[in-house]
Motif scaffolding. Structure first.
Motif: not given
Length: 149
Positions: A57, A79, A105
Motif C-alpha cells: 500500500l 491507501y 482494494l
C-alpha cells in the motif's frame, strides 16, 4: 490463490500500469491468505502477510501521479486508511478489518482495470501498432521470432 514469482527480467518488460496491477493482485492474494490464517490462529503468518500488504500500500501511494489532480489525493487517503486498518487488524487479530481492506482494494483494482482497458481501447490503431512493434523478440541464432502478447 498462489502468488506466482516474477523474474526481475520480466519486470523490465511491464508497463507502469501492469506493475500497478501486479501490486493489486499480490496485495489481494495476501489479504486472502491473512484472512484464512486468522481463521486458523496462525498469527505469525497473519503478521507476515499483513506487513507485506502494508508495504504494498505504501508503494502504491508512492507511485501516485499528483499531476492527475484530485484523484491522486483521494487514492493517497484511501491507501493510508487501508494501511491503518491493516495495522489495527494485525494488532487486534481482526478479520473483519482485513476483509474491509480486501473489499476496498478489490473495488479500486476493478476501477483500475477498467480504466486501463478503456485507455488501451481509446488509442488510435496506428499508435497500438507502433507500440506492438516493440513486442517482437528475435532470436537470430536459432532463427526464431517470438511475439509476446
Amino acid at each position: 490463490m498462489a502468488i506466482e514469482p516474477i523474474t526481475e527480467n520480466e519486470l523490465y518488460h511491464y508497463t507502469p500500469e501492469q506493475l500497478t496491477s501486479l501490486l493489486y493482485d499480490s496485495c489481494l492474494a495476501r489479504l486472502g491468505q491473512a484472512a484464512i490464517a486468522l481463521e486458523h490462529g496462525e498469527y505469525l503468518e497473519v503478521n507476515r502477510q499483513l506487513q507485506t500488504c502494508h508495504d504494498i500500500l505504501h508503494r502504491l501511494g508512492g507511485g501516485l501521479n499528483y499531476e492527475a489532480g484530485l484523484i491522486a489525493d483521494q487514492l493517497e487517503a484511501l491507501y493510508q486508511y487501508m494501511a491503518e486498518r491493516l495495522v489495527y487488524a494485525n494488532v487486534h487479530k481482526d478479520r473483519s478489518a482485513v476483509l474491509e481492506v480486501h473489499k476496498l482494494l478489490a473495488t479500486i483494482q476493478d476501477a483500475w482495470t477498467a480504466a486501463c482497458r478503456k485507455r488501451k481501447d481509446a488509442q488510435p490503431v496506428s499508435a497500438r501498432m507502433r507500440a506492438k512493434a516493440y513486442d517482437t523478440e528475435y532470436d537470430f541464432a536459432a532463427g526464431n521470432v517470438n511475439l509476446r502478447e
